[in-house]
Design a protein around this motif. Structure first.
Motif, mmCIF file in Angstrom:
data_model
loop_
_atom_site.group_PDB
_atom_site.id
_atom_site.type_symbol
_atom_site.label_atom_id
_atom_site.label_comp_id
_atom_site.label_asym_id
_atom_site.label_seq_id
_atom_site.Cartn_x
_atom_site.Cartn_y
_atom_site.Cartn_z
ATOM 1 N N ALA A 64 -39.858 -25.770 40.643
ATOM 2 C CA ALA A 64 -41.097 -26.149 39.952
ATOM 3 C C ALA A 64 -41.183 -27.663 39.872
ATOM 4 C CB ALA A 64 -41.117 -25.547 38.551
ATOM 5 N N GLY A 65 -42.357 -28.170 40.086
ATOM 6 C CA GLY A 65 -42.571 -29.605 40.010
ATOM 7 C C GLY A 65 -42.278 -30.330 41.303
ATOM 8 N N TYR A 66 -41.935 -29.620 42.374
ATOM 9 C CA TYR A 66 -41.665 -30.272 43.662
ATOM 10 C C TYR A 66 -42.989 -30.715 44.257
ATOM 11 C CZ TYR A 66 -40.272 -30.952 48.517
ATOM 12 O OH TYR A 66 -40.055 -31.475 49.764
ATOM 13 N N ALA A 67 -43.092 -31.988 44.581
ATOM 14 C CA ALA A 67 -44.344 -32.525 45.098
ATOM 15 C C ALA A 67 -44.218 -32.985 46.548
ATOM 16 C CB ALA A 67 -44.800 -33.698 44.226
ATOM 17 N N GLY A 68 -43.041 -32.822 47.145
ATOM 18 C CA GLY A 68 -42.831 -33.298 48.513
ATOM 19 C C GLY A 68 -43.363 -32.324 49.542
ATOM 20 N N SER A 69 -43.091 -32.637 50.786
ATOM 21 C CA SER A 69 -43.540 -31.821 51.908
ATOM 22 C C SER A 69 -42.669 -30.581 52.046
ATOM 23 C CB SER A 69 -43.470 -32.642 53.183
ATOM 24 O OG SER A 69 -43.688 -31.831 54.311
ATOM 25 N N LEU A 70 -43.299 -29.462 52.362
ATOM 26 C CA LEU A 70 -42.547 -28.226 52.601
ATOM 27 C C LEU A 70 -41.925 -28.216 54.003
ATOM 28 C CD1 LEU A 70 -44.868 -25.542 50.979
ATOM 29 C CD2 LEU A 70 -42.749 -26.494 50.072
ATOM 30 N N ALA A 71 -42.225 -29.220 54.801
ATOM 31 C CA ALA A 71 -41.669 -29.312 56.149
ATOM 32 C C ALA A 71 -40.514 -30.300 56.216
ATOM 33 C CB ALA A 71 -42.759 -29.718 57.133
ATOM 34 N N SER A 72 -40.127 -30.884 55.101
ATOM 35 C CA SER A 72 -39.054 -31.876 55.091
ATOM 36 C C SER A 72 -37.760 -31.258 54.578
ATOM 37 C CB SER A 72 -39.447 -33.075 54.214
ATOM 38 O OG SER A 72 -38.352 -33.941 54.067
ATOM 39 N N TYR A 73 -36.839 -31.072 55.487
ATOM 40 C CA TYR A 73 -35.544 -30.484 55.125
ATOM 41 C C TYR A 73 -34.811 -31.356 54.113
ATOM 42 C CZ TYR A 73 -30.654 -29.102 55.661
ATOM 43 O OH TYR A 73 -29.362 -28.735 55.414
#
Length: 146
Positions: A64-73
């Motif tokens: 929860a609260g993750y605002a980064g890219s879902l494509a960034s490992y």
């Protein structure tokens, strides 16, 4: 106890081991750079721009609260998301194969050098016997005949 420790440290094999560890760490960095900066880009170019290190499978929910890219490992991993980084594993496996091959070549080279250094000298032909010795043998053989 201090004297025993000094004796242990002063042994040649401890110093050899320390040098081996330091050289091994530096060699590992060279191999890592070779893999990441030279070989993996070539492999990526061959396979259409594929970068193994960024390939992963998301195994669960994003925190929860993750605002980064879902494509960034890297970002997902830093955020604590459950990710299976198979691309990173492929990179590490390739690093290992390259390192093992280079070590194999080095050991092979050292073995050849050592074998050449330990190669026995060819035996020289026996020196011709002196004329006096040959004459004495002829006299002996003549005396035996009589």
């Amino acid at each position: 106890m201090w004297n025993e420790f000094k004796t242990f440290i002063a042994r040649g094999n401890v110093f050899d081991l320390a040098v081996g560890v330091i050289i091994g760490a530096a060699f590992g960095n060279i191999t890592k750079s070779l893999t990441e900066d030279v070989i993996m880009p070539v492999i990526g170019a061959i396979f259409g721009g594929l970068d193994f290190s960024s390939h992963f499978v998301l195994l669960g929910d994003v925190p929860a609260g993750y605002a980064g890219s879902l494509a960034s490992y890297a970002d997902l991993k830093k955020a604590g998301a459950p990710v299976l980084g198979y691309g990173e594993f492929v990179t590490v496996a390739i690093n290992f194969v390259i390192l093992a091959f280079i070590v194999f070549l080095m050991v092979r080279f050292v073995n050849r050098v050592m074998a050449a250094a330990q190669k026995p000298e060819p035996e020289a032909a026996p020196a011709p016997e002196p004329a006096e010795l040959a004459l004495l043998r002829e006299i002996r053989d003549e005396l035996k005949k009589r």
